[in-house]
Design an enzyme around this catalytic site. Sequence first.
Site, mmCIF file in Angstrom:
data_model
loop_
_atom_site.group_PDB
_atom_site.id
_atom_site.type_symbol
_atom_site.label_atom_id
_atom_site.label_comp_id
_atom_site.label_asym_id
_atom_site.label_seq_id
_atom_site.Cartn_x
_atom_site.Cartn_y
_atom_site.Cartn_z
ATOM 1 N N ASP A 69 0.876 -1.158 0.000
ATOM 2 C CA ASP A 69 0.000 0.000 0.000
ATOM 3 C C ASP A 69 0.921 1.217 0.000
ATOM 4 O O ASP A 69 2.102 1.120 0.336
ATOM 5 C CB ASP A 69 -0.894 -0.023 1.249
ATOM 6 C CG ASP A 69 -1.830 1.162 1.308
ATOM 7 O OD1 ASP A 69 -2.318 1.591 0.254
ATOM 8 O OD2 ASP A 69 -2.048 1.676 2.420
ATOM 9 N N ASP A 125 -0.077 5.067 0.985
ATOM 10 C CA ASP A 125 -0.277 5.978 2.111
ATOM 11 C C ASP A 125 -0.190 5.233 3.432
ATOM 12 O O ASP A 125 -0.900 4.245 3.647
ATOM 13 C CB ASP A 125 -1.645 6.669 2.008
ATOM 14 C CG ASP A 125 -1.709 7.623 0.823
ATOM 15 O OD1 ASP A 125 -0.656 7.902 0.238
ATOM 16 O OD2 ASP A 125 -2.814 8.083 0.496
#
Length: 212
Positions: A8, A10
């Site tokens: 991922d 963020d």
Amino acid sequence: MYQAVIFDLDGVICHTDSYHYKAWKFIADKIGATFNETINGKLRGVGRLDSLDIILKESGICHLSPNEKAFLAEAKNDYYLHLLDYMAPQDLDESVLRTLRDLKNIGIKIAIGSSSKNAKRILEKLEIINMFDAISDGTNISHAKPNPEVFTKAAEMLGVLPSCSLVVEDAISGVEAASRGGFDSAGLGDAKSHPNVTFQLSNFEDLIGIVR
């Protein structure tokens, strides 16, 4: 054990939570909606329009048309992009950069699996976009997490099976997506509390010990 690691963006590779918070607060203030850290926490790993719906629901706002919602979501993104202009390579934690290099050096493929439509822009700002073998993001998926699509597409781009890939997430919805897609997962932050998380990471560099 693993041929690839899918990250991922963020909260994992970088931390743009403060930018998202400021941008959503800007929109919430304009429409008279309540917005705070608690509500912001519910938006992690959630797409832009779905995030707006959460904000509206929290304040009991239900009169906006689809066009009005689309306008607000786009306005949030414009403000967010403005804030991203201040991002630079110095914002990347040295331990993250070191771990990415170590993974590449031992032959592990690495990819981004992010619901953000701004993933490539952020990676360019951090000057690490060329390190990744594949980028699956909000521009090539139809379903946000906890749907596993963003991870399954990343695995397809890499040419590896989900069972041979490790997903690294900080959001509960991301671990759920990984689980639904048949991926093992390594959790940071909130993601460590998900019952299906495979590994709980104390720090980013723990990944090397897992994949070796």
